[in-house]
Design a protein around this motif. Structure first.
Motif, PDB file in Angstrom:
ATOM      1  N   ALA A   9       0.810  -1.216   0.000  1.00 46.64           N
ATOM      2  CA  ALA A   9       0.000   0.000   0.000  1.00 46.64           C
ATOM      3  C   ALA A   9       0.842   1.265   0.000  1.00 46.64           C
ATOM      4  O   ALA A   9       0.370   2.331  -0.383  1.00 46.64           O
ATOM      5  N   THR A  10       2.113   1.144   0.420  1.00 50.14           N
ATOM      6  CA  THR A  10       2.989   2.308   0.523  1.00 50.14           C
ATOM      7  C   THR A  10       4.384   1.963   0.017  1.00 50.14           C
ATOM      8  O   THR A  10       4.727   0.795  -0.158  1.00 50.14           O
ATOM      9  N   PHE A  11       5.174   3.011  -0.212  1.00 51.02           N
ATOM     10  CA  PHE A  11       6.591   2.810  -0.482  1.00 51.02           C
ATOM     11  C   PHE A  11       7.373   3.846   0.301  1.00 51.02           C
ATOM     12  O   PHE A  11       6.871   4.905   0.642  1.00 51.02           O
ATOM     13  N   THR A  12       8.618   3.493   0.603  1.00 50.32           N
ATOM     14  CA  THR A  12       9.507   4.401   1.320  1.00 50.32           C
ATOM     15  C   THR A  12      10.523   4.962   0.340  1.00 50.32           C
ATOM     16  O   THR A  12      11.186   4.205  -0.375  1.00 50.32           O
ATOM     17  N   ALA A  13      10.613   6.275   0.299  1.00 44.02           N
ATOM     18  CA  ALA A  13      11.626   6.960  -0.500  1.00 44.02           C
ATOM     19  C   ALA A  13      12.720   7.414   0.455  1.00 44.02           C
ATOM     20  O   ALA A  13      12.440   7.993   1.507  1.00 44.02           O
ATOM     21  N   THR A  14      13.957   7.103   0.099  1.00 39.34           N
ATOM     22  CA  THR A  14      15.111   7.512   0.887  1.00 39.34           C
ATOM     23  C   THR A  14      16.054   8.258  -0.044  1.00 39.34           C
ATOM     24  O   THR A  14      16.314   7.798  -1.151  1.00 39.34           O
ATOM     25  N   TRP A  15      16.554   9.409   0.404  1.00 42.66           N
ATOM     26  CA  TRP A  15      17.410  10.227  -0.446  1.00 42.66           C
ATOM     27  C   TRP A  15      18.476  10.910   0.384  1.00 42.66           C
ATOM     28  O   TRP A  15      18.340  11.045   1.605  1.00 42.66           O
ATOM     29  N   GLY A  16      19.538  11.316  -0.299  1.00 43.06           N
ATOM     30  CA  GLY A  16      20.603  12.040   0.380  1.00 43.06           C
ATOM     31  C   GLY A  16      21.894  11.959  -0.393  1.00 43.06           C
ATOM     32  O   GLY A  16      21.926  11.521  -1.551  1.00 43.06           O
ATOM     33  N   ALA A  17      22.971  12.363   0.247  1.00 45.01           N
ATOM     34  CA  ALA A  17      24.292  12.272  -0.365  1.00 45.01           C
ATOM     35  C   ALA A  17      24.713  10.806  -0.414  1.00 45.01           C
ATOM     36  O   ALA A  17      24.459  10.043   0.526  1.00 45.01           O
ATOM     37  N   ILE A  18      25.340  10.399  -1.505  1.00 45.14           N
ATOM     38  CA  ILE A  18      25.823   9.031  -1.622  1.00 45.14           C
ATOM     39  C   ILE A  18      26.814   8.766  -0.499  1.00 45.14           C
ATOM     40  O   ILE A  18      27.690   9.581  -0.224  1.00 45.14           O
ATOM     41  N   GLY A  19      26.638   7.637   0.173  1.00 49.18           N
ATOM     42  CA  GLY A  19      27.490   7.273   1.293  1.00 49.18           C
ATOM     43  C   GLY A  19      26.900   7.625   2.648  1.00 49.18           C
ATOM     44  O   GLY A  19      27.474   7.295   3.680  1.00 49.18           O
ATOM     45  N   THR A  20      25.737   8.302   2.649  1.00 44.53           N
ATOM     46  CA  THR A  20      25.067   8.629   3.906  1.00 44.53           C
ATOM     47  C   THR A  20      23.800   7.799   4.029  1.00 44.53           C
ATOM     48  O   THR A  20      23.344   7.189   3.064  1.00 44.53           O
TER      49      THR A  20
END
Length: 94
Positions: free
Chosen positions: A28-39
């Motif tokens: 029903a949902t998805f998690t988006a994760t973002w940021g600087a590569i390596g963090t």
């Protein structure tokens, strides 16, 4: 049933960032994760109805779809198993 996964990177110019989308258990949902590569980055949960919109926004913003390389472990951000997370947890809780 396989989970939807999408992984993007933007390493153009001085950018060095990732954006990961993983369908949550229950579909029903998805998690988006973002940021600087390596963090670890930041995370937000979206309804699955927003999948295409969020996916297409990453492409419009210049991110490169690197999902296959991500799943093969060929990116600096390594695949993470989200199957054990409870509804209120994100990848930051790992």
């Amino acid at each position: 049933m396989a989970k939807n996964v999408a992984y993007f990177e933007d390493t153009s110019g001085s950018s060095n960032k990732f954006y990961l989308m993983v369908e949550d258990t229950g579909n029903a949902t998805f998690t988006a994760t973002w940021g600087a590569i390596g963090t670890v980055g930041s995370s937000k949960v979206y309804p699955m109805s927003k999948w295409n919109s969020v996916f297409n926004t990453r492409i419009r913003h210049g991110y490169v779809n690197m999902t296959q390389a991500y799943l093969a472990g060929q990116t600096k951000t390594k695949p993470v198993s989200y199957t054990h997370l409870r509804a209120h947890e994100t990848s930051q809780d790992l």
